[in-house]
Design a protein around this motif. Sequence first.
Motif, mmCIF file in Angstrom:
data_model
loop_
_atom_site.group_PDB
_atom_site.id
_atom_site.type_symbol
_atom_site.label_atom_id
_atom_site.label_comp_id
_atom_site.label_asym_id
_atom_site.label_seq_id
_atom_site.Cartn_x
_atom_site.Cartn_y
_atom_site.Cartn_z
ATOM 1 N N LYS A 132 0.839 -1.212 0.000
ATOM 2 C CA LYS A 132 0.000 0.000 0.000
ATOM 3 C C LYS A 132 0.865 1.249 0.000
ATOM 4 C CE LYS A 132 -3.857 -2.071 2.566
ATOM 5 N NZ LYS A 132 -4.608 -2.031 3.837
ATOM 6 N N SER A 144 -8.007 -0.933 2.767
ATOM 7 C CA SER A 144 -8.485 -1.785 1.676
ATOM 8 C C SER A 144 -9.820 -2.413 2.027
ATOM 9 C CB SER A 144 -7.462 -2.879 1.374
ATOM 10 O OG SER A 144 -6.266 -2.306 0.914
ATOM 11 N N ASP A 151 -9.176 0.334 -2.726
ATOM 12 C CA ASP A 151 -8.461 1.091 -1.700
ATOM 13 C C ASP A 151 -9.149 2.422 -1.424
ATOM 14 O OD1 ASP A 151 -6.311 -0.733 -1.352
ATOM 15 O OD2 ASP A 151 -5.427 -0.024 -3.222
#
Length: 299
Positions: A132, A144, A151
């Motif tokens: 991420k 998420s 996301d």
Amino acid sequence: MKVIVIGNGKVGKTIVEHTCQEGHEVVVIDKKSNNIEEIIDEYDVMGIVGNGGSYDILNDAGVDKADLVVAATDSDETNILACLIAQKIGAKATVARVRSYEYSNQLEIIKDGLGITMPINPESETAKEIMKILNFPEAIRVDSFAHGAVDLVELYIPNGNGLIGQSLLSIYQTYQIKVLVCAVVRGDEVFIPTGSFTFQAKDKIYITANSRSTLRTFLDKSGLLESSLKSVMIIGGGKISAYLGKELTKNKFDVKILEQDYNRCVELSTLLPNATIIHADGSDQSVLNEEGLEYTDAI
């Protein structure tokens, strides 16, 4: 609530600590008597010495009346077996820690086929959190949803950005990319923006889209994602590195892993054929320089 924790390692102790603080009835199972003595002395729990994958041991622990069974031993197979037996005896919910790379593609089968409520892989989850950061380096936070398919990114609009002074409607007309700005924080105020809402510098926005690639494309084009990472060097070839390397190569990153153990290097070269595996000491500055640290986007 009655909670049975199998395995009194670091994870097991942490679970016991939190469940005891919340006032739950806790039973701890571990093969080592000194581990059980230690946990009984520290917390108000019942302790049983034995194999958590044993039907008799689980029966003695009262697993038929358990609301939750957490199997967190250092053996994936024991954790899966313990949860399977616990579920058959009558436990309401079971959680198994499954860490092996070889089982990573079988977690859904373990969950659906064996009836385990939740198999969890801490190393895999850690790798996902690192991904991420690498996907959205400017983000303050990334959450998420939908099993990691979508996301929600939290970030600031920097000074001079092209979104400043534009309305939400005009932004769509400019970029023709469908994104959802869920909320905007401006000072002490929180806005749920409509089409006429106009952005200002230093606004903190929460934004998502129907896919990670769509969101990334919008952030790139709007100038909110200023740095695009392409190359990553990983020092150490443990389990987290294997999971992270898999995610990185899948997302077309240039990946280089430095590992001291030659046999592990051979394993990694098989697991990650699209990554470069270097048999070297990653703490040696000369090695890092030789492998191109200066030109690497992330380490």
